[in-house]
Design a protein around this motif. Structure first.
Motif, PDB file in Angstrom:
ATOM      1  N   UNK A   1       0.835  -1.206   0.000  1.00  0.00           N
ATOM      2  CA  UNK A   1       0.000   0.000   0.000  1.00  0.00           C
ATOM      3  C   UNK A   1       0.869   1.254   0.000  1.00  0.00           C
ATOM      4  N   UNK A   2       1.885   1.289   0.868  1.00  0.00           N
ATOM      5  CA  UNK A   2       2.751   2.464   0.945  1.00  0.00           C
ATOM      6  C   UNK A   2       3.484   2.681  -0.371  1.00  0.00           C
ATOM      7  N   UNK A   3       3.977   1.578  -0.962  1.00  0.00           N
ATOM      8  CA  UNK A   3       4.739   1.671  -2.207  1.00  0.00           C
ATOM      9  C   UNK A   3       3.856   2.168  -3.349  1.00  0.00           C
ATOM     10  N   UNK A   4       2.691   1.566  -3.534  1.00  0.00           N
ATOM     11  CA  UNK A   4       1.857   1.966  -4.671  1.00  0.00           C
ATOM     12  C   UNK A   4       1.396   3.410  -4.528  1.00  0.00           C
ATOM     13  N   UNK A   5       1.098   3.836  -3.305  1.00  0.00           N
ATOM     14  CA  UNK A   5       0.661   5.217  -3.117  1.00  0.00           C
ATOM     15  C   UNK A   5       1.805   6.197  -3.357  1.00  0.00           C
ATOM     16  N   UNK A   6       3.024   5.825  -2.948  1.00  0.00           N
ATOM     17  CA  UNK A   6       4.188   6.696  -3.186  1.00  0.00           C
ATOM     18  C   UNK A   6       4.480   6.804  -4.680  1.00  0.00           C
ATOM     19  N   UNK A   7       4.416   5.681  -5.391  1.00  0.00           N
ATOM     20  CA  UNK A   7       4.652   5.706  -6.836  1.00  0.00           C
ATOM     21  C   UNK A   7       3.579   6.534  -7.530  1.00  0.00           C
ATOM     22  N   UNK A   8       2.330   6.308  -7.155  1.00  0.00           N
ATOM     23  CA  UNK A   8       1.225   7.063  -7.757  1.00  0.00           C
ATOM     24  C   UNK A   8       1.393   8.558  -7.507  1.00  0.00           C
ATOM     25  N   UNK A   9       1.727   8.930  -6.290  1.00  0.00           N
ATOM     26  CA  UNK A   9       1.899  10.350  -5.938  1.00  0.00           C
ATOM     27  C   UNK A   9       3.041  10.971  -6.749  1.00  0.00           C
ATOM     28  N   UNK A  10       4.167  10.266  -6.823  1.00  0.00           N
ATOM     29  CA  UNK A  10       5.328  10.798  -7.553  1.00  0.00           C
ATOM     30  C   UNK A  10       5.028  10.940  -9.048  1.00  0.00           C
TER      31      UNK A  10
ATOM     32  N   UNK B   1     -15.564   2.379 -10.207  1.00  0.00           N
ATOM     33  CA  UNK B   1     -14.388   2.907 -10.907  1.00  0.00           C
ATOM     34  C   UNK B   1     -14.045   4.310 -10.404  1.00  0.00           C
ATOM     35  N   UNK B   2     -12.889   4.420  -9.801  1.00  0.00           N
ATOM     36  CA  UNK B   2     -12.344   5.705  -9.371  1.00  0.00           C
ATOM     37  C   UNK B   2     -10.823   5.562  -9.398  1.00  0.00           C
ATOM     38  N   UNK B   3     -10.155   6.674  -9.384  1.00  0.00           N
ATOM     39  CA  UNK B   3      -8.685   6.625  -9.387  1.00  0.00           C
ATOM     40  C   UNK B   3      -8.178   5.789  -8.231  1.00  0.00           C
ATOM     41  N   UNK B   4      -8.718   6.047  -7.032  1.00  0.00           N
ATOM     42  CA  UNK B   4      -8.286   5.313  -5.845  1.00  0.00           C
ATOM     43  C   UNK B   4      -8.484   3.807  -6.025  1.00  0.00           C
ATOM     44  N   UNK B   5      -9.624   3.401  -6.531  1.00  0.00           N
ATOM     45  CA  UNK B   5      -9.905   1.979  -6.713  1.00  0.00           C
ATOM     46  C   UNK B   5      -9.027   1.365  -7.801  1.00  0.00           C
ATOM     47  N   UNK B   6      -8.727   2.124  -8.842  1.00  0.00           N
ATOM     48  CA  UNK B   6      -7.836   1.620  -9.893  1.00  0.00           C
ATOM     49  C   UNK B   6      -6.437   1.392  -9.311  1.00  0.00           C
ATOM     50  N   UNK B   7      -5.928   2.381  -8.596  1.00  0.00           N
ATOM     51  CA  UNK B   7      -4.600   2.262  -7.984  1.00  0.00           C
ATOM     52  C   UNK B   7      -4.577   1.051  -7.044  1.00  0.00           C
ATOM     53  N   UNK B   8      -5.598   0.895  -6.229  1.00  0.00           N
ATOM     54  CA  UNK B   8      -5.652  -0.219  -5.278  1.00  0.00           C
ATOM     55  C   UNK B   8      -5.853  -1.558  -5.984  1.00  0.00           C
ATOM     56  N   UNK B   9      -6.505  -1.547  -7.128  1.00  0.00           N
ATOM     57  CA  UNK B   9      -6.816  -2.788  -7.827  1.00  0.00           C
ATOM     58  C   UNK B   9      -5.689  -3.360  -8.655  1.00  0.00           C
TER      59      UNK B   9
END
Length: 130
Positions: A56-65, A107-115
Motif C-alpha cells: 500500500x505504501x509503495x503503490x501510493x508513493x509511486x502514484x503520488x510521484x 471505478x475511481x482513481x483510488x480503486x484503480x490504484x488499489x486494484x
C-alpha cells in the motif's frame, strides 16, 4: 487439543512432505512438530501483514510521484490513463482493472490504484520505466 483439532486430525490434514521438516526439527515428537508448524503459520501471517502494508505504501508513493511528475492536475488526465508513460502491457492491466471496477460501479482513481497488482507496481520500478 488446539481450537477443537486433535493431533491425529491435524496430522491427517497436513501432508507428509509438508510436515516432515517440522517433525525432523522436533526430533520425531509429533506434538512439538505441530507446535512448530503452528508457530510457523503465525509468523507467516505476520509477514503477510507487513507485506500488505509495504504494498500500500509503495503503490501510493509511486502514484503520488508520477502524478506530480506528469502534472496530472494541469493535464486533467491521471498518468495511469496515458500512454506514455505506460507501456502497452501496463495499459492492458489498467484497462482490465477499470473494466472490472466499472462492472461493479466502483471505478475511481483510488480503486484503480488499489486494484492493480503488486507485480504491476514492482514493474514500475524496473528498467522499462527508468
Amino acid at each position: 487439543m488446539t481450537h477443537g483439532y486433535t493431533l491425529p486430525a491435524m496430522r491427517q490434514a497436513i501432508s507428509e512432505p509438508r510436515f516432515a521438516p517440522y517433525l525432523r526439527e522436533a526430533k520425531g515428537d509429533e506434538t512439538a512438530a505441530l507446535e512448530l508448524y503452528k508457530w510457523s503459520t503465525r509468523m507467516t501471517s505476520a509477514a503477510y501483514e507487513l507485506i500488505a502494508h509495504v504494498e500500500v505504501f509503495m503503490r501510493n508513493a509511486i502514484d503520488r510521484a508520477l502524478s506530480q511528475g506528469y502534472r496530472d492536475e494541469t493535464c486533467g488526465i491521471p498518468w495511469l490513463l496515458r500512454e506514455p508513460p505506460l507501456k502497452v502491457e501496463a495499459m492492458r492491466r489498467v484497462t482490465d482493472v477499470r473494466d472490472r471496477l466499472r462492472d461493479q460501479h466502483r471505478e475511481s482513481r483510488h480503486q484503480i490504484v488499489a486494484g492493480l497488482s503488486f507485480g504491476f507496481w514492482a514493474g514500475m520500478l524496473g528498467p522499462r520505466y527508468e
